[in-house]
Design a protein around this motif. Structure first.
Motif, short mmCIF file in Angstrom:
data_model
loop_
_atom_site.label_atom_id
_atom_site.label_comp_id
_atom_site.label_asym_id
_atom_site.label_seq_id
_atom_site.Cartn_x
_atom_site.Cartn_y
_atom_site.Cartn_z
N UNK A 110 40.76 41.71 25.34
CA UNK A 110 41.42 42.07 24.08
C UNK A 110 41.32 43.55 23.74
N UNK A 111 40.16 44.10 23.93
CA UNK A 111 39.96 45.53 23.66
C UNK A 111 39.45 46.18 24.93
N UNK A 112 40.12 47.18 25.37
CA UNK A 112 39.62 47.96 26.49
C UNK A 112 40.26 47.70 27.83
N UNK A 113 40.92 46.56 28.02
CA UNK A 113 41.58 46.33 29.31
C UNK A 113 42.81 47.22 29.41
N UNK A 114 43.08 47.68 30.62
CA UNK A 114 44.27 48.49 30.86
C UNK A 114 45.52 47.63 30.91
N UNK A 115 45.34 46.35 31.21
CA UNK A 115 46.48 45.44 31.27
C UNK A 115 46.05 44.06 31.70
N UNK A 116 46.95 43.11 31.48
CA UNK A 116 46.72 41.72 31.86
C UNK A 116 47.94 41.23 32.62
N UNK A 117 47.68 40.60 33.76
CA UNK A 117 48.69 39.83 34.48
C UNK A 117 48.28 38.39 34.28
N UNK A 118 49.18 37.57 33.75
CA UNK A 118 48.84 36.18 33.52
C UNK A 118 49.91 35.26 34.09
#
Length: 147
Positions: free
Chosen positions: A67-75
């Motif tokens: 939620x905070x701090x990730x550069x991105x999410x692939x889901x």
């Protein structure tokens, strides 16, 4: 300096890639997908967190981490796409770009309900129908955004 972190999250039944309906999903295993994603992430300078679960609460926990701090999410939400309202809510809380990936083209599947993913409204973009290569494309896109 710490590398930016990408999360690649996989939903129900994806641990059976390579065995389950190969005529739809191909013969590539989830371990193969993880290796491909790690190579893409490494070449783009990212740390990779790669997970698969059949349990909604685990997916939500990983999204809370990202939620905070990730550069991105692939889901690839898999079947969570159609009934995973708590996952949808968790995705909406994420501040980073999100790419929804589906191995098959969900808009061409026989079951009409597959074409309506709840997650799309929370995603920055969607890749569907490009097989497991959609994961690599998603990582490249997130790397370009992080640029």
């Amino acid at each position: 300096m710490a590398k930016p972190v990408l999360f690649v999250l996989n939903g129900p039944n994806l641990e059976l890639l390579g065995e389950r309906e190969p005529e739809i999903y191909g013969s590539t295993t989830l371990a193969d997908v993880e290796a491909m994603c790690r190579a893409e992430a490494d070449s783009a300078g990212f740390e990779l967190r790669f997970h698969q679960t059949n349990a909604e609460h685990e997916m939500i926990g990983w999204l809370h981490e990202a939620r905070k701090g990730a550069a991105g999410i692939v889901i690839n939400p898999a079947a969570f796409s159609y009934a995973g309202y708590p996952i949808f809510d968790a995705l909406k809380m994420c501040a980073c770009p999100i790419v929804e990936v589906h191995i098959s083209n969900i808009h061409r599947r026989d079951e009409a309900w597959r074409a309506h993913s709840l997650m799309t409204a929370a995603a920055t973009g969607m890749i569907t129908g490009l097989g497991v290569h959609g994961y690599a494309l998603a990582i490249r896109h997130l790397a370009q955004l992080a640029g």
